[in-house]
Design a protein around this motif. Sequence first.
Motif, PDB file in Angstrom:
ATOM      1  N   SER A 129      -5.319  -4.270  -7.751  1.00 41.09           N
ATOM      2  CA  SER A 129      -6.148  -4.666  -8.893  1.00 41.09           C
ATOM      3  C   SER A 129      -6.173  -3.580  -9.972  1.00 41.09           C
ATOM      4  O   SER A 129      -6.724  -3.780 -11.042  1.00 41.09           O
ATOM      5  N   ARG A 130      -5.590  -2.414  -9.673  1.00 38.39           N
ATOM      6  CA  ARG A 130      -5.544  -1.347 -10.671  1.00 38.39           C
ATOM      7  C   ARG A 130      -4.126  -1.072 -11.149  1.00 38.39           C
ATOM      8  O   ARG A 130      -3.836  -0.009 -11.694  1.00 38.39           O
ATOM      9  N   GLY A 131      -3.242  -1.997 -10.908  1.00 31.72           N
ATOM     10  CA  GLY A 131      -1.883  -1.871 -11.437  1.00 31.72           C
ATOM     11  C   GLY A 131      -0.976  -0.922 -10.674  1.00 31.72           C
ATOM     12  O   GLY A 131       0.049  -0.494 -11.195  1.00 31.72           O
ATOM     13  N   PHE A 132      -1.336  -0.562  -9.436  1.00 29.28           N
ATOM     14  CA  PHE A 132      -0.440   0.270  -8.619  1.00 29.28           C
ATOM     15  C   PHE A 132       0.603  -0.625  -7.954  1.00 29.28           C
ATOM     16  O   PHE A 132       0.278  -1.691  -7.434  1.00 29.28           O
ATOM     17  N   LEU A 133       1.828  -0.139  -7.947  1.00 29.96           N
ATOM     18  CA  LEU A 133       2.925  -0.882  -7.336  1.00 29.96           C
ATOM     19  C   LEU A 133       3.077  -0.478  -5.864  1.00 29.96           C
ATOM     20  O   LEU A 133       3.118   0.706  -5.563  1.00 29.96           O
ATOM     21  N   TYR A 134       3.191  -1.454  -5.007  1.00 30.19           N
ATOM     22  CA  TYR A 134       3.323  -1.184  -3.565  1.00 30.19           C
ATOM     23  C   TYR A 134       4.798  -0.893  -3.256  1.00 30.19           C
ATOM     24  O   TYR A 134       5.647  -1.757  -3.448  1.00 30.19           O
TER      25      TYR A 134
ATOM     26  N   GLY B 134      -6.767  -4.925   3.988  1.00 33.21           N
ATOM     27  CA  GLY B 134      -6.866  -5.828   2.838  1.00 33.21           C
ATOM     28  C   GLY B 134      -7.581  -5.169   1.668  1.00 33.21           C
ATOM     29  O   GLY B 134      -7.143  -5.262   0.513  1.00 33.21           O
ATOM     30  N   LEU B 135      -8.683  -4.473   1.959  1.00 38.22           N
ATOM     31  CA  LEU B 135      -9.444  -3.799   0.895  1.00 38.22           C
ATOM     32  C   LEU B 135      -8.600  -2.737   0.194  1.00 38.22           C
ATOM     33  O   LEU B 135      -8.683  -2.555  -1.024  1.00 38.22           O
ATOM     34  N   ILE B 136      -7.790  -2.035   0.978  1.00 39.80           N
ATOM     35  CA  ILE B 136      -6.954  -0.966   0.417  1.00 39.80           C
ATOM     36  C   ILE B 136      -5.900  -1.558  -0.522  1.00 39.80           C
ATOM     37  O   ILE B 136      -5.705  -1.088  -1.644  1.00 39.80           O
ATOM     38  N   HIS B 137      -5.243  -2.627  -0.066  1.00 40.37           N
ATOM     39  CA  HIS B 137      -4.273  -3.283  -0.954  1.00 40.37           C
ATOM     40  C   HIS B 137      -4.973  -3.808  -2.210  1.00 40.37           C
ATOM     41  O   HIS B 137      -4.474  -3.639  -3.325  1.00 40.37           O
ATOM     42  N   ASP B 138      -6.120  -4.443  -2.030  1.00 42.14           N
ATOM     43  CA  ASP B 138      -6.856  -4.980  -3.196  1.00 42.14           C
ATOM     44  C   ASP B 138      -7.169  -3.874  -4.192  1.00 42.14           C
ATOM     45  O   ASP B 138      -7.047  -4.059  -5.394  1.00 42.14           O
TER      46      ASP B 138
ATOM     47  N   GLY C  16       5.371   4.691 -12.778  1.00 42.11           N
ATOM     48  CA  GLY C  16       3.984   5.044 -13.113  1.00 42.11           C
ATOM     49  C   GLY C  16       3.125   5.275 -11.902  1.00 42.11           C
ATOM     50  O   GLY C  16       3.208   6.312 -11.260  1.00 42.11           O
ATOM     51  N   ASN C  17       2.296   4.287 -11.574  1.00 43.99           N
ATOM     52  CA  ASN C  17       1.393   4.440 -10.435  1.00 43.99           C
ATOM     53  C   ASN C  17       1.860   3.574  -9.279  1.00 43.99           C
ATOM     54  O   ASN C  17       2.047   2.369  -9.436  1.00 43.99           O
ATOM     55  N   VAL C  18       2.048   4.205  -8.120  1.00 42.37           N
ATOM     56  CA  VAL C  18       2.563   3.466  -6.964  1.00 42.37           C
ATOM     57  C   VAL C  18       1.750   3.856  -5.728  1.00 42.37           C
ATOM     58  O   VAL C  18       0.981   4.817  -5.753  1.00 42.37           O
ATOM     59  N   TYR C  19       1.922   3.094  -4.657  1.00 38.11           N
ATOM     60  CA  TYR C  19       1.338   3.506  -3.382  1.00 38.11           C
ATOM     61  C   TYR C  19       2.191   3.000  -2.234  1.00 38.11           C
ATOM     62  O   TYR C  19       2.914   2.017  -2.368  1.00 38.11           O
ATOM     63  N   THR C  20       2.115   3.715  -1.122  1.00 35.24           N
ATOM     64  CA  THR C  20       2.761   3.265   0.112  1.00 35.24           C
ATOM     65  C   THR C  20       1.659   2.968   1.118  1.00 35.24           C
ATOM     66  O   THR C  20       0.541   3.470   0.997  1.00 35.24           O
ATOM     67  N   PHE C  21       1.972   2.180   2.109  1.00 36.34           N
ATOM     68  CA  PHE C  21       1.026   1.940   3.207  1.00 36.34           C
ATOM     69  C   PHE C  21       1.902   1.603   4.400  1.00 36.34           C
ATOM     70  O   PHE C  21       2.398   0.493   4.508  1.00 36.34           O
TER      71      PHE C  21
END
Length: 466
Positions: free
Chosen positions: A154-159, A146-150, A224-229
């Motif tokens: 909260s910084r505009g990264f797209l999952y 949860g903390l990682i997603h938050d 722009g800014n993205v992340y995977t999990f």
Amino acid sequence: MNIERILIADVLANVEVGAEVTIGGWTRTVRASKGGFSFISLNDGSCMDCIQIVADKALANYESEISHLTTGCSLLIDGVVVESPGKGQRVEMHAKEVRVIGLADAETYPMQAKRHTFEFLRTQAHLRTRTNTFGAVARVRSAMAGLIHDYFQSRGFLYVHTPLITASDCEGAGELFRVTTMDPDAPPRDDAGAIDYSQDFFSRPTYLTVSGQLEAETYACSLGNVYTFGPTFRAENSNTPRHLAEFWMIEPEMAFCDLQTDADLAEDFLKNIFAGILNKCPSDMEFFNKRIDKTVIDTLTHIAESPFERITYTKAIEILEKADCQWQFPPAWGIDLQTEHERYLTEETFKKPVIITDYPSSIKPFYMRLSDDGKTVAAMDVLVPKIGEIIGGAQREERLDVLTERMAAQSMDAEDYWWYTDLRKYGTVPHAGFGLGFERTIQFATGMANIRDVIPYPRTPRSADF
Ligand code: 4AD
Ligand code: MG
């Protein structure tokens, strides 16, 4: 059955004395007193603590059921919340009704209320979450996700959800699990007698992914800014306390970003989630600090407050060469850093996390950006005490000609990666990212020594039970 239960965590922390509530859970201990009472200690997984319940012999099923309860039975209890006379807990409960839902045979129930070794508990992974340690690990793992997603949301990264089945080998290490529907005893063959993958499910060889990075890069280069999990898979035959064949990875990827900014993000991110877990799971963290690793809270607090060390690979090798140590792998420029080296740097030299940058290009994957010296790449690894490498990342090669040269040098067919090289043909940008190993993060946060104990069902060489 209409079950409206509230969580034991809520009862212990918030519910007012005098309130009548229903709870459900599993007995940890049951003790009958001479005065005609039973004391039931019940846990429902919502928190570390059990609630104590006093069951009076006046209850209708006292003789027939309650007095026979043993460890591991499931109960639903209606009762009144009363002040606790004992120390340590605000409240306990007086039962008005004890409904026995499921018994647990005392002769065979594996989770008896006594100490078990972690090795034994691995053989009982389906029940080990009924112990304090594994309940706490599960809660910390969930809170950490949860903390990682938050952090990113909260910084505009797209999952981004990158595929698990892929035809590419991102890390180029050949540690791939093959995905196929062909019959291993009689695979279709072509005229030359070779296996004919065109007849396989995907009409080509496919594998479980080792990293979502390459696909994440495509999204970063438009969004722009993205992340995977997500889960990643490595068929590496490493039987160590830090390697799994199936592990979860968090991979941010940022457009218009260089190595410096990438390292800044990694440091800020780790500080944020480690401070966050102390905040979010205080009693579980106290448990780890008391029972598993007496330094864990201090370490996390210290990390959140002080800057990480940053050195180049070349400097790291210099330090290691001067160290008075009996190395299993003697350090020399050009070798990959081994766990013994990583631990020396974090535990002996700097006593804190260290970000190592600018590794030799010869030991790093094709996608890392070649530096002007022609022999190093814009890579970074974040090392932490006890674990060693927790993050691996890099600025990516955005120049088409250099990228195709590096692919050729590593015997890769650029045709297979046409979509990846397209990013360099059409509006290429400097970009960078990293991968954080989720289980190593949980290990570091909890002090748990073995990675097999921080994932629900560990997959390791010769072991895929459950
Ligand atoms: O350093 P790695 O291999 O980097 C990558 O996969 C990049 N594609 C990431 C990126 O830049 N997007 O792996 C990243 C991290 C390691 O630092 C480690 O924490 C973890 O993943 N890791 C493992 N964790 C458990 N078991 C294994 N076998 C692991 N291999 C890597
Ligand atoms: Mg790595």
